[in-house]
Design a protein around this motif. Sequence first.
Motif, PDB file in Angstrom:
ATOM      1  N   GLY A 213       0.811  -1.207   0.000  1.00 42.22           N
ATOM      2  CA  GLY A 213       0.000   0.000   0.000  1.00 42.22           C
ATOM      3  C   GLY A 213       0.844   1.256   0.000  1.00 42.22           C
ATOM      4  N   ALA A 214       0.650   2.099  -1.025  1.00 42.14           N
ATOM      5  CA  ALA A 214       1.402   3.347  -1.144  1.00 42.14           C
ATOM      6  C   ALA A 214       0.494   4.550  -0.968  1.00 42.14           C
ATOM      7  CB  ALA A 214       2.128   3.416  -2.492  1.00 42.14           C
ATOM      8  N   GLY A 215      -0.496   4.416  -0.049  1.00 38.50           N
ATOM      9  CA  GLY A 215      -1.235   5.581   0.396  1.00 38.50           C
ATOM     10  C   GLY A 215      -0.430   6.288   1.467  1.00 38.50           C
ATOM     11  N   VAL A 216      -0.983   7.338   2.035  1.00 39.33           N
ATOM     12  CA  VAL A 216      -0.210   8.129   2.987  1.00 39.33           C
ATOM     13  C   VAL A 216       0.156   7.316   4.226  1.00 39.33           C
ATOM     14  CG1 VAL A 216      -2.212   9.163   4.178  1.00 39.33           C
ATOM     15  CG2 VAL A 216      -0.028  10.402   4.065  1.00 39.33           C
ATOM     16  N   VAL A 217      -0.709   6.380   4.660  1.00 41.07           N
ATOM     17  CA  VAL A 217      -0.381   5.565   5.823  1.00 41.07           C
ATOM     18  C   VAL A 217       0.763   4.605   5.500  1.00 41.07           C
ATOM     19  CG1 VAL A 217      -1.230   3.803   7.424  1.00 41.07           C
ATOM     20  CG2 VAL A 217      -2.670   5.759   6.855  1.00 41.07           C
ATOM     21  N   GLY A 218       0.655   3.878   4.386  1.00 41.11           N
ATOM     22  CA  GLY A 218       1.717   2.956   4.010  1.00 41.11           C
ATOM     23  C   GLY A 218       3.040   3.658   3.798  1.00 41.11           C
ATOM     24  N   LEU A 219       3.002   4.837   3.185  1.00 37.12           N
ATOM     25  CA  LEU A 219       4.244   5.576   2.930  1.00 37.12           C
ATOM     26  C   LEU A 219       4.855   6.104   4.219  1.00 37.12           C
ATOM     27  CD1 LEU A 219       3.151   7.494  -0.290  1.00 37.12           C
ATOM     28  CD2 LEU A 219       4.835   5.635  -0.153  1.00 37.12           C
ATOM     29  N   ALA A 220       4.020   6.540   5.159  1.00 36.10           N
ATOM     30  CA  ALA A 220       4.553   6.999   6.444  1.00 36.10           C
ATOM     31  C   ALA A 220       5.165   5.842   7.225  1.00 36.10           C
ATOM     32  CB  ALA A 220       3.442   7.669   7.264  1.00 36.10           C
TER      33      ALA A 220
ATOM     34  N   GLY B 171      16.172   1.574   9.934  1.00 34.08           N
ATOM     35  CA  GLY B 171      17.160   0.590   9.487  1.00 34.08           C
ATOM     36  C   GLY B 171      16.624  -0.554   8.682  1.00 34.08           C
ATOM     37  N   GLY B 172      15.352  -0.517   8.285  1.00 28.50           N
ATOM     38  CA  GLY B 172      14.803  -1.588   7.475  1.00 28.50           C
ATOM     39  C   GLY B 172      15.128  -1.434   6.002  1.00 28.50           C
ATOM     40  N   GLU B 173      15.193  -2.568   5.302  1.00 32.97           N
ATOM     41  CA  GLU B 173      15.319  -2.580   3.846  1.00 32.97           C
ATOM     42  C   GLU B 173      13.900  -2.687   3.286  1.00 32.97           C
ATOM     43  OE1 GLU B 173      16.730  -5.846   0.680  1.00 32.97           O
ATOM     44  OE2 GLU B 173      18.341  -5.237   2.051  1.00 32.97           O
ATOM     45  N   VAL B 174      13.352  -1.574   2.870  1.00 33.47           N
ATOM     46  CA  VAL B 174      11.907  -1.461   2.653  1.00 33.47           C
ATOM     47  C   VAL B 174      11.548  -1.489   1.171  1.00 33.47           C
ATOM     48  CG1 VAL B 174       9.865  -0.032   3.056  1.00 33.47           C
ATOM     49  CG2 VAL B 174      11.677  -0.139   4.786  1.00 33.47           C
ATOM     50  N   THR B 175      10.520  -2.281   0.851  1.00 31.18           N
ATOM     51  CA  THR B 175       9.905  -2.272  -0.470  1.00 31.18           C
ATOM     52  C   THR B 175       8.426  -1.962  -0.304  1.00 31.18           C
ATOM     53  OG1 THR B 175      11.444  -3.924  -1.356  1.00 31.18           O
ATOM     54  CG2 THR B 175       9.363  -3.622  -2.529  1.00 31.18           C
ATOM     55  N   VAL B 176       7.960  -0.931  -1.000  1.00 31.56           N
ATOM     56  CA  VAL B 176       6.541  -0.561  -0.976  1.00 31.56           C
ATOM     57  C   VAL B 176       5.900  -1.050  -2.270  1.00 31.56           C
ATOM     58  CG1 VAL B 176       4.876   1.322  -0.783  1.00 31.56           C
ATOM     59  CG2 VAL B 176       7.081   1.487   0.404  1.00 31.56           C
ATOM     60  N   LEU B 177       4.765  -1.704  -2.145  1.00 33.75           N
ATOM     61  CA  LEU B 177       4.088  -2.289  -3.308  1.00 33.75           C
ATOM     62  C   LEU B 177       2.687  -1.713  -3.435  1.00 33.75           C
ATOM     63  CD1 LEU B 177       4.147  -4.609  -5.513  1.00 33.75           C
ATOM     64  CD2 LEU B 177       3.006  -6.017  -3.783  1.00 33.75           C
TER      65      LEU B 177
ATOM     66  N   GLY C 248       5.288 -12.352  11.605  1.00 35.74           N
ATOM     67  CA  GLY C 248       5.836 -11.752  10.390  1.00 35.74           C
ATOM     68  C   GLY C 248       4.887 -10.793   9.711  1.00 35.74           C
ATOM     69  N   LEU C 249       3.595 -10.838  10.084  1.00 31.98           N
ATOM     70  CA  LEU C 249       2.588  -9.976   9.450  1.00 31.98           C
ATOM     71  C   LEU C 249       2.140  -8.892  10.433  1.00 31.98           C
ATOM     72  CD1 LEU C 249       0.686  -9.320   7.077  1.00 31.98           C
ATOM     73  CD2 LEU C 249      -0.956 -10.946   8.061  1.00 31.98           C
ATOM     74  N   TRP C 250       2.165  -7.636   9.955  1.00 31.37           N
ATOM     75  CA  TRP C 250       1.738  -6.487  10.739  1.00 31.37           C
ATOM     76  C   TRP C 250       0.694  -5.713   9.940  1.00 31.37           C
ATOM     77  CZ3 TRP C 250       4.236  -4.741  15.465  1.00 31.37           C
ATOM     78  CH2 TRP C 250       5.229  -5.613  15.920  1.00 31.37           C
ATOM     79  N   CYS C 251      -0.105  -4.926  10.636  1.00 30.62           N
ATOM     80  CA  CYS C 251      -1.187  -4.188   9.986  1.00 30.62           C
ATOM     81  C   CYS C 251      -1.101  -2.691  10.281  1.00 30.62           C
ATOM     82  CB  CYS C 251      -2.549  -4.688  10.471  1.00 30.62           C
ATOM     83  SG  CYS C 251      -2.936  -6.392   9.988  1.00 30.62           S
ATOM     84  N   ALA C 252      -1.570  -1.903   9.325  1.00 29.12           N
ATOM     85  CA  ALA C 252      -1.702  -0.447   9.498  1.00 29.12           C
ATOM     86  C   ALA C 252      -2.768   0.032   8.520  1.00 29.12           C
ATOM     87  CB  ALA C 252      -0.374   0.255   9.247  1.00 29.12           C
ATOM     88  N   PHE C 253      -4.039  -0.144   8.872  1.00 27.16           N
ATOM     89  CA  PHE C 253      -5.118   0.271   7.976  1.00 27.16           C
ATOM     90  C   PHE C 253      -6.371   0.580   8.790  1.00 27.16           C
ATOM     91  CE2 PHE C 253      -5.544  -4.394   8.209  1.00 27.16           C
ATOM     92  CZ  PHE C 253      -6.896  -4.544   8.497  1.00 27.16           C
TER      93      PHE C 253
END
Length: 416
Positions: free
Chosen positions: A11-18, A27-33, A372-377
């Motif tokens: 998710g590349a909405g404002v929440v996912g991007l934040a 320090g994470g190696e982040v990929t946004v999809l 391994g799974l987290w949520c932010a929605f």
Amino acid sequence: MQDKPRIIVIGAGVVGLAVAWHLAKSGGEVTVLDPEDPASGASSGNAGAVSSGSVAPLAMPGVLRQVPGMLLNPAGALRIPPDYLPRLLPWLARFVASARPARVAEIAHALSQLHYSAVEHHRAMLAEEGALDLLRGDGQLQVYFDDKHFAKDAAGWTLREQYGQKIEILRGAALHAFQPGLSDAYQLGVYSPDQGFSTNPRRHAESFARGVARMGGVVLRGRAQALITEGGRVTGVATDAGPLHGEYTVLAAGAWSTQLLRPLGYAIPLESQRGYHVMLPKPGLNLSRPVVAADRKAFFTPMEMGLRIAGTVEFGGLERKPNPKRAAYLLADAARVFPGISTAGCEGFWMGHRPCLPDSLPVIGPVAKWPGLWCAFGHGHLGLTGSAPTGALLASAMLGPTPNTSLAAFAPERFA
């Protein structure tokens, strides 16, 4: 595990991007999809308010008394198409249950912990990205016809004050001197000086995307088809371009989030709160801050592109076509609230899907049954407000240091 944990943010909405911004900073190696460009959905069309004092849930006892009247009015601020009502009834039952006074108190406390520093979090992130000009701190003004009209929202304002929001009551001539051009029908205003707003919500969120890239992250165009599980944990995402693997996956796909959770045994009651806006490039009106017409819940926000008039709540799911009448009502609101406004050059209308849960609390944190799974929605109409503090909170919970704020109130398991 690598020194830098691999993290996929769906998710590349404002929440996912934040969230991605804070994870990359931690320090994470982040990929946004995301299947669309960053911030091109609901994050591009919101009212722009950054409301750190928003602690009152939608389901307040006073609001519930107003709902039947709104539903009977096709032009009302709340609309449920008759053919969608049967599908919405279980959600509405949860909504009504969350309006119990004890539950309202719990929700308000949780929202206060999430939102109290929202303006400061946004300011810090935008400053790092050289985009601080986007955030203005001139407060917000909500206007009412009279004291009787204000009384319908009094419980909500009491909650806000209880959690530290400053308010000033303006009446009659003082209100109209403070906000010229306002209809004489409005004789009471509530000014909240500590609230902020964004002058371009899409550019606001895009600055977070640039920050992710600056810190070594990647923003990919692609559609998440399913979560990959192995050995009792989530290990990545199946996409239309092949699998992505990581130590952590964050589900921040807004109104589409539950489609990926359902196969894992989680039935989250998420609905799309369909919101509309129209843009007036030259309104002939001077606003220094968002003005909210309380009777219509319509926001008038000055932006780089002109005046944005945003509002209405329409429940109708993800597939139903936008309803042009909802946007036309916003233009009618404009002429009624500000009689001298110019609607010349109106740029059509926009509709977006705000992910809404019946208790007004987003889902934030780990999924207990699937490591391994987290949520932010599920931030509803407060996605912009909650995005920056959600990112900071989730990154600390995932990568440390452990945050002081508990995530228990936001857990997906509360709907079990």
